[in-house]
Design a protein around this motif. Structure first.
Motif, PDB file in Angstrom:
ATOM      1  N   VAL A 123       0.854  -1.049   0.005  1.00  0.00           N
ATOM      2  CA  VAL A 123       0.006   0.132   0.032  1.00  0.00           C
ATOM      3  C   VAL A 123       0.964   1.256   0.101  1.00  0.00           C
ATOM      4  O   VAL A 123       1.720   1.479   0.865  1.00  0.00           O
ATOM      5  CB  VAL A 123      -1.030   0.103   1.197  1.00  0.00           C
ATOM      6  CG1 VAL A 123      -1.799   1.133   1.118  1.00  0.00           C
ATOM      7  CG2 VAL A 123      -1.962  -1.298   1.237  1.00  0.00           C
ATOM      8  N   THR A 124       1.075   2.158  -0.964  1.00  0.00           N
ATOM      9  CA  THR A 124       1.725   3.296  -1.171  1.00  0.00           C
ATOM     10  C   THR A 124       0.664   4.295  -1.344  1.00  0.00           C
ATOM     11  O   THR A 124      -0.494   4.064  -1.624  1.00  0.00           O
ATOM     12  CB  THR A 124       2.755   2.984  -2.439  1.00  0.00           C
ATOM     13  OG1 THR A 124       1.919   2.894  -3.581  1.00  0.00           O
ATOM     14  CG2 THR A 124       3.634   2.008  -1.869  1.00  0.00           C
ATOM     15  N   SER A 125       1.130   5.730  -1.288  1.00  0.00           N
ATOM     16  CA  SER A 125       0.297   6.875  -1.178  1.00  0.00           C
ATOM     17  C   SER A 125       1.011   7.955  -2.153  1.00  0.00           C
ATOM     18  O   SER A 125       2.255   7.997  -1.800  1.00  0.00           O
ATOM     19  CB  SER A 125      -0.144   7.322  -0.126  1.00  0.00           C
ATOM     20  OG  SER A 125       1.132   7.838   0.733  1.00  0.00           O
ATOM     21  N   SER A 126       0.177   8.622  -2.317  1.00  0.00           N
ATOM     22  CA  SER A 126       0.771  10.055  -3.141  1.00  0.00           C
ATOM     23  C   SER A 126       0.953  11.009  -2.176  1.00  0.00           C
ATOM     24  O   SER A 126       0.638  10.824  -0.855  1.00  0.00           O
ATOM     25  CB  SER A 126      -0.358  10.607  -4.089  1.00  0.00           C
ATOM     26  OG  SER A 126      -1.748  10.834  -3.389  1.00  0.00           O
ATOM     27  N   ASN A 127       1.696  12.031  -2.511  1.00  0.00           N
ATOM     28  CA  ASN A 127       2.062  13.164  -1.582  1.00  0.00           C
ATOM     29  C   ASN A 127       1.199  14.358  -2.063  1.00  0.00           C
ATOM     30  O   ASN A 127       1.302  14.974  -3.143  1.00  0.00           O
ATOM     31  CB  ASN A 127       3.516  13.600  -1.841  1.00  0.00           C
ATOM     32  CG  ASN A 127       4.585  12.491  -1.352  1.00  0.00           C
ATOM     33  OD1 ASN A 127       4.115  11.936  -0.360  1.00  0.00           O
ATOM     34  ND2 ASN A 127       5.420  12.241  -2.024  1.00  0.00           N
TER      35      ASN A 127
END
Length: 690
Positions: A296-300
């Motif tokens: 699970v990765t996210s945007s900034n």
């Protein structure tokens, strides 16, 4: 024409009015926004409109937002960056930013001349199809670049649907003097190839959680009713379903429970004002898999008012998979069985940190992952076994790979040539199902197996042995003594006569069916001991367990204490205490010795066994019908050449056979006796055949 709007409740099957739009319009386009609101743009009400409105389901009200540069709209598509791509009938396309509420021209100068918006691809790009059939393209919203896709006959696109495996089902329609002609294709994005497909039918489609496509059908140019169908893209097969009450289908929507809402027009009385009719299609029985998370990765986000985009990777994602932060369900984009994009509004940022993210596949079956934080990456894969572990040339079979974190493989390979493994569905994080093909000319010997996942790779050396097929002169016959009746347990004692030495002894257990050995394992004799330990690895859903056999060959009772511990050495629950009388034996699974509150559905750790007097102990690891014996670590003196040899487990009948091997390595003759005792210490009668 009307400005009214209604909401449908799947639980009650009822429509209820909600707030009305500020401007009446028909043939507008709509898209869900990342925060759960709905954008409606374009359309016309005597004139083509450039205005747009946003519906807020929390308040049930509409508000006017920015204006488009062009009038009317032909399509709307929520992109993986959270913006909405709007296509016009002519001229440059636009994107809508839900944070600023403004429309701007699409990156790269995308326009209607580049093709119709039909589907997102699994990597977030957009497939565009042209009516000419020769100018189909793939658009990258991030860079604004266009690349050539494929060419087909010039048909007007009727629909396109991203499939779980990343392919796209494309359906198109062509009108000739003979009437309406429908075509269907499967587009392989990775290979940029296209092949004909079976569902040559008009009407809107929905991807069901089972992986089947529901195509609602409709009425063709000859007013012929096209019955709805189910299409299986894995086999290119069509399944006919019951006809609908109204064939003039306008749209269809997948509901969260896996049913389909179909909206049609009742044209029994002709005219543009014909009534709108809704129906529910309920799929047949099926069972959803549990989702598997890999990362699970996210945007900034650029500002506090921006939403956070989550890129969720894994396996077994469904078209109705839910992503939650705490108890709040997020807006998602389904990008195939291995990827989902979810949007976190600013109001949920704190909860994202404190509660984490869960992924749920709804009932029937299904399941919910444990909460994970942003930045989660699954541990590297581990392989513990493959079953079966031997095959003959020219064979094809299903193999079960057991391990940990193997539920999302990107590739599976065997060393050498002539052996291939194809990943099958119905696996889990601890089990991988392979269809293995061994070529007729494959080299003999052992092959290593390598599994690659997004979190790493692992190799099991000598995983599969390729051997020649030796056709017996006669088919094996069932062995009545071995394969029927109840299992008889006990232990074996080999006692050398005075002045003689004990033979080198081994004991082999085997499971037999129809005269053929299905699996087997061997043990060597070990000294009597008062303490030993075994690794415990239990997964009850796949019958992974540890069997323990203890034989007390002395004339006095042995007091046994067993202590279960997790990996860090912490004891789980109270120790188990039991007594084995003299000349008796005990054989139990760990799940029978310890309560379910200690073992649970799965357990990994160790068990320590302590005895008041020296006893003989063996452990056997089971995984379904496959098993392996466990070396027994002891601290006592090694076996004497003249000491009795004790094997603490002997199994016969009920599908079990035991082979006792005695080898005289001395220069002279040796003599002694072999005794087989049952669990109560009584002599066991067995049939010797070798």
């Amino acid at each position: 024409m009307t400005a009214s709007a209604e909401l449908f409740d799947p639980a009650t099957g009822q429509w209820t009015p909600t707030g009305s739009m500020n401007l009446a319009r028909i043939r507008a386009v709509a898209s869900l926004l990342p925060d759960g609101r709905v954008l409606v743009a374009g359309g016309h009400n005597d004139n083509n409109l450039s205005s747009a409105e946003i519906y807020d389901p929390a308040s049930g009200t509409w508000s006017v937002t920015g204006f488009m540069a062009s009038q009317g709209a032909a399509g709307a598509l929520l992109l993986s960056n959270g913006q909405v791509l709007i296509q016009h009938f002519s001229g440059p396309d636009e994107v809508f930013d839900p944070v600023s509420g403004r429309f701007t021209f699409a990156p790269g100068g995308l326009s209607s001349a580049d093709g119709k918006l039909v589907s997102l691809l699994s990597d977030g790009r957009v497939l565009l199809l042209s009516d000419s059939g020769t100018n189909n393209k793939i658009y990258d919203p991030a860079s604004g670049s266009l690349s050539t896709a494929f060419s087909v006959d010039p048909y007007t696109t009727a629909g396109a649907r991203l499939l779980p495996d990343g392919r796209v089902l494309i359906r198109s329609t062509y009108f000739k003097w003979v009437g309406q002609i429908n075509r269907a294709y499967l587009f392989n994005v990775a290979a940029i190839t296209i092949t004909p497909a079976s569902p040559e039918i008009d009407g809107p489609d929905v991807l069901l959680p089972s992986g089947l496509i529901f195509i609602a059908g409709g009425v063709d140019s000859q007013a012929a009713n096209q019955q709805p169908i189910l299409y299986d893209p894995s086999t290119d097969q069509i399944i006919v379903v019951p006809a609908m009450d109204q064939p003039f289908v306008a749209s269809s929507v997948l509901l969260s429970d896996g049913r389909v809402l179909v909206i049609s027009r009742d044209r029994t009385n002709s005219g543009s004002g014909s009534a709108v009719v809704s129906e529910i299609y309920s799929p047949g029985a099926y069972s959803n898999p549990a989702p598997v998370l890999t990362s699970v990765t996210s945007s900034n986000p650029a500002s506090d008012s921006d939403f956070i985009t989550l890129d969720i990777r894994g396996n077994s994602f469904l078209s109705n998979t839910a992503v939650n932060v705490g108890s709040t369900r997020l807006v998602t984009i389904y990008l195939g069985a291995r990827r989902i994009v979810a949007f976190v509004p600013p109001s949920l940022r704190a909860a994202l940190t404190s509660s984490g993210v869960t992924v749920t596949n709804p009932a029937p079956a299904g399941g919910t992952t444990d909460p994970v934080r942003v930045g989660f990456v699954a541990p590297p894969p581990v392989i513990t076994s493959i079953s079966p572990n031997a095959a003959v040339r020219g064979s094809q079979f299903t193999a079960v790979v057991s391990g940990q974190n193997i539920g999302d493989p990107t590739s599976v390979t065997f060393t050498g040539t002539g052996v291939t493994g194809t990943i099958q569905s119905a696996g889990s994080s601890t089990t991988l199902i392979l269809s293995v093909q061994v070529a007729a000319g494959a080299a003999l010997g052992t092959r290593s197996l390598t599994i690659v996942t997004p979190s790493g790779s692992v190799t099991l050396d000598a995983a599969l042995r390729i051997q020649s097929a030796s056709a017996p002169s006669t088919a094996p016959m069932p062995i009545t003594e071995v394969e029927t009746g109840a299992i008889r347990n006990g232990y074996a004692v080999i006692t050398p006569l005075s002045g003689s030495v004990a033979p080198v002894s081994t004991l082999t257990y085997g499971m037999v069916r129809d005269g053929a050995v299905q699996s087997h394992g061997s043990i060597l004799p070990t000294p009597l001991t008062t303490e030993t330990s075994f690794l415990v690895d239990v997964v009850q859903t796949i019958s992974r367990n540890l069997g323990i056999a203890i034989a007390n060959s002395s004339g006095t009772a042995a007091s046994i204490v067993m202590t279960l511990r997790v990996d860090d050495g912490t004891a789980v629950g109270a120790p188990v205490t039991l007594s084995i009388q003299g000349r008796q034996q005990l054989a139990r699974f760990v799940t029978e010795l310890f309560p379910s509150s200690a073992i649970g559905a799965a357990f990994r750790g160790n068990v320590t066994i302590q005895s008041s007097i020296p006893v003989s102990i063996v452990g056997i690891h089971f995984s379904g019908i496959e098993f392996s014996t466990v070396p027994v670590p002891v601290a006592s003196a090694p076996l004497s050449a003249t000491s009795p040899v004790i094997f603490p487990q002997f199994a016969m009948s009920g599908g079990w056979a035991t082979t006792l091997s005695l080898l005289n390595t001395s220069s002279g003759a040796i003599s002694g006796r072999v005794d087989i005792f049952d669990t109560n210490g009584n002599p066991m009668t067995v049939t010797l055949n070798g």
